[in-house]
Write a protein that holds these residues in place. Structure first.
Motif, PDB file in Angstrom:
ATOM      1  N   LEU A   1      32.343  37.511  27.319  1.00 46.39           N
ATOM      2  CA  LEU A   1      32.418  37.573  28.779  1.00 46.39           C
ATOM      3  C   LEU A   1      32.611  39.014  29.223  1.00 46.39           C
ATOM      4  O   LEU A   1      31.951  39.501  30.132  1.00 46.39           O
ATOM      5  CB  LEU A   1      33.631  36.785  29.268  1.00 46.39           C
TER       6      LEU A   1
ATOM      7  N   GLU B   1      33.311  30.431  33.505  1.00 43.89           N
ATOM      8  CA  GLU B   1      31.993  30.287  34.118  1.00 43.89           C
ATOM      9  C   GLU B   1      31.885  28.955  34.848  1.00 43.89           C
ATOM     10  O   GLU B   1      32.761  28.103  34.731  1.00 43.89           O
ATOM     11  CB  GLU B   1      30.915  30.411  33.041  1.00 43.89           C
ATOM     12  N   SER B   2      30.776  28.761  35.582  1.00 44.53           N
ATOM     13  CA  SER B   2      30.658  27.533  36.353  1.00 44.53           C
ATOM     14  C   SER B   2      30.738  26.320  35.446  1.00 44.53           C
ATOM     15  O   SER B   2      30.184  26.314  34.347  1.00 44.53           O
ATOM     16  CB  SER B   2      29.370  27.492  37.165  1.00 44.53           C
TER      17      SER B   2
ATOM     18  N   HIS C   1      35.298  33.907  38.826  1.00 41.79           N
ATOM     19  CA  HIS C   1      34.430  34.099  37.666  1.00 41.79           C
ATOM     20  C   HIS C   1      34.282  35.587  37.379  1.00 41.79           C
ATOM     21  O   HIS C   1      33.728  35.968  36.366  1.00 41.79           O
ATOM     22  CB  HIS C   1      33.067  33.461  37.921  1.00 41.79           C
TER      23      HIS C   1
ATOM     24  N   LEU D   1      35.533  38.939  36.201  1.00 46.87           N
ATOM     25  CA  LEU D   1      36.624  39.449  35.373  1.00 46.87           C
ATOM     26  C   LEU D   1      37.279  40.695  35.946  1.00 46.87           C
ATOM     27  O   LEU D   1      38.465  40.918  35.740  1.00 46.87           O
ATOM     28  CB  LEU D   1      36.094  39.771  33.974  1.00 46.87           C
TER      29      LEU D   1
END
Lengths: 323, 325
Positions: free
Chosen positions: B255, B50-51, B214, B216
């Motif tokens: 995630l 993630e960021s 980011h 998947l």
């Protein structure tokens, strides 16, 4: 059958540009019923955001204007409504949340000040009452320690929390319709999951209708009951979610669904693509706007514009995918 | 097994946080905090997170666009972190980068031809006539005609600009391309075109990719090997098939369950994580994921887990989590 909450007919929105007049939304019609969540999907430039903005009378004018059509809501036509009256409606009957909450929140005022202002604009509340309601609302959207966070400034919150604050503000006056424009696009997936869950929960609780404007078909599949697909300023297909994803009728919807990479056991060597690209809105073809990229194109498609006919599910296509 | 092209060992990149009267360093942001990875020639390593997890910094540190704070980056066995500017030049040629926003990474004042010629001029490849020829060839490879040559970046769509960015990265025949979110600014229909182009290039030219994203689903589509990053560390890695079939780390699982799936009939049990990613300036003690982990135990709060192969996992599938000790 219940009456629609919102009835949009032949909506057209134009923008003046240096190269000429662009019709960003061109003859869009749809109904939104109370308490339903509807997805408005499409790629950049298809007119989905402009459609959303026009429902709240937020088209920047100039260079834009509503060039035709009607938006019926609560017994009046919002296209004909004065700016003063629109200001009453915005925030109380129809609310909107945006992709980037940082630009929609004022950086120099605390969350509390901004929320109290909105509440007192629409409801006869004292400052103390409004503050209590604001704290209550923040707690509702899942902000921990709301009585403390209300004193903070937007930059002190994370992206996900800012979006929650925006949602709290948008819902504070109990709107009947919420227009959510890419509300989770700027967020990470784990935060996106939290915010979507929150919107779903609040939609049921507040019994409001939601128009979810997004480019993400995954988000639509998980949150909406029905969706409308836009391409080049027109709605090309509308259907209940299960039907749209299982049996898309418009070749564009089909192409979009195929080109999304998905997590597969067996991943495909190549992704299916939609060839070519979106035509320039200044130089639109005479017939169907998707014709040049369409695998199912007929001669007729190049000459005539297909209409969206039918109620619950319809595709604007002369040669739709077999059902 | 094919040859190892890139080996990253214990790579660290800390950024100082300055403040106070004399702008003294008050703290360190551990953007990349001890990362190991290995990339075989002709393969793709997908780096997902993630960021703020440090994935972009890692990509840049590998190319020495950031000078690493510690650790090694070996390209064909040579540690490039120790090379001076001059000695680095031949390695720079072999490593290129593609950026997320091709608009920001292409000069608005240069024509496409000028942009694509620059690396050739800088590295003095061939005669001027040969360079012109090469520029045309590059455009052709990325599916654009010679008409693009004398036009400027603003005249192109996002997808076309990304193709130009890819053509520029290909100019020097690199063996490694670090692609940092190359498709995340693109619409899905354009995204699939660009992903296919990247796959073709890899097949035809044997280029290795470090693909940072980011998303998947995109990572699974392109990668042979996958690494999941959280707060500056890789918390799980392994072959794409192993990680996607049997994710081990609670973060990887969360995630994966958080991705919205374009299939309304699919019932799901989503793991919704509480809270946000902590600041890398003040990482929590113990496992960096423990404050958000639904399965956190006492020891996770104090003891830092290391990457290990869990029992029953395939070779190369490692995870840093106390659940598998």
């Amino acid at each position: 059958m219940t009456e629609p909450l919102l009835r949009v007919r032949d909506l057209a929105v134009e923008f003046d540009t240096e190269q000429g007049v662009v019709r960003a939304v061109d003859g869009v019609s749809f109904d939104i019923y109370p308490e339903e969540t509807v997805g408005l999907v499409g790629e950049s430039g298809c007119g989905k955001t402009v459609t959303g903005l026009s429902l709240l009378g937020l088209i920047p004018q100039p260079p834009g204007r509503i060039a035709g059509g009607s938006i019926e809501f609560g017994g009046r036509d919002l296209v004909q409504t004065s700016e003063d009256e629109m200001r009453e409606i915005r925030g109380s009957d129809i609310s909107m949340i945006f992709q980037e909450p940082m630009t929609a929140l004022n950086p120099v005022f605390t969350i509390g000040t901004q929320m109290v202002d909105v509440l007192r604009l629409h409801k006869p509340l004292s400052a103390a009452q409004a503050r209590r309601e604001a704290i209550d609302m923040l707690g509702h959207v899942g902000i921990p320690a709301p009585a403390r966070r209300i004193e903070e400034y937007p930059h002190q919150l994370s992206g996900g929390q800012r979006q929650r604050v925006m949602i709290a503000m948008a819902l504070s006056c109990g709107p009947k319709l919420l227009v959510a424009d890419e509300p989770t696009t700027a967020l990470d997936v784990t935060t996106q999951a939290q915010v979507l869950e929150q919107i779903n929960k609040l939609q049921e609780e507040f019994r409001m209708a939601v128009i979810l404007v997004t480019h993400d078909l995954g988000v639509v599949a998980e949150t909406c009951r029905r969706a409308m697909v836009m391409y080049c300023g027109k709605i090309v297909e509308t259907a209940p979610i299960e039907e749209l994803f299982a049996r898309p009728r418009h070749p564009y919807t089909m192409g979009l669904l195929n080109s999304i990479p998905r997590i597969h056991e067996q991943r495909p060597e190549r992704l299916p693509v939609i060839p070519g690209r979106v035509p320039d809105l200044l130089h639109l073809p005479p017939g169907c706007r998707f014709a040049a990229r369409c695998e199912r194109v007929l001669d007729r498609c190049r000459a005539e514009q297909p209409e969206l006919s039918g109620r619950d599910s319809a595709a604007a296509c002369f040669n739709p995918e077999p059902a | 097994m094919s040859d190892v092209l890139l080996q990253v060992r214990e790579l660290k990149k800390y950024f100082p946080v300055r403040g106070g009267l004399f702008r003294r360093t008050q703290a360190q942001v551990r953007a990349v905090d001890g990362v190991d990875l290995e990339l075989q020639a002709g393969q793709t390593y997908g780096l997902v997170g993630e960021s703020g997890c440090g994935k972009s910094t890692l990509g840049r540190a590998i190319l020495r666009l950031h000078d690493p704070t510690g650790g090694q980056v070996l390209l064909d066995g040579t540690d490039i972190t120790q090379l001076d500017r001059q000695a680095l030049m031949p390695y720079r040629r072999r490593m290129q980068m593609i950026f997320q926003d091709p608009y920001a990474s292409l000069s608005p004042r240069r024509t496409v031809a000028q942009t694509l010629r620059e690396p050739l001029d800088l590295h003095r490849i061939g005669t001027p006539a040969e360079r012109d020829e090469r520029v045309r060839e590059l455009l052709d490879v990325v599916g654009m005609g010679p008409r693009a040559l004398n036009r400027y970046p603003h005249e192109f769509s996002g997808g076309q600009r990304q193709r130009i960015g890819i053509a520029r990265a290909l100019a020097l025949d690199p063996s490694l391309i670090v692609a940092d979110e190359p498709v995340s600014a693109l619409d899905v229909s354009v995204q699939s075109q660009v992903l296919n182009l990247v796959a073709d290039l890899q097949r035809e030219r044997g280029i290795s990719f470090l693909f940072i994203a980011h998303d998947l689903a995109v990572i699974q589509h392109v990668s042979n090997v996958v690494g999941v990053m959280y707060l500056g560390k890789i918390v799980e890695s392994g072959s794409a098939s192993a990680v996607y079939r049997g994710p081990k780390h609670p973060y990887t699982k969360a995630l994966m369950s958080a991705i919205p799936v374009p299939d309304p009939t699919r019932g799901r049990s989503r793991i919704v994580l509480e809270g946000d990613v902590p600041s890398p300036r003040n990482p929590p003690p113990g496992c960096p994921f423990h404050p958000r982990c639904p399965q956190a135990m006492d020891r996770c709060r104090s003891e830092v887990p290391v990457l290990k192969r869990p029992a029953g996992a395939e070779t190369g599938h490692v995870v840093s989590c106390h659940l598998y000790d």
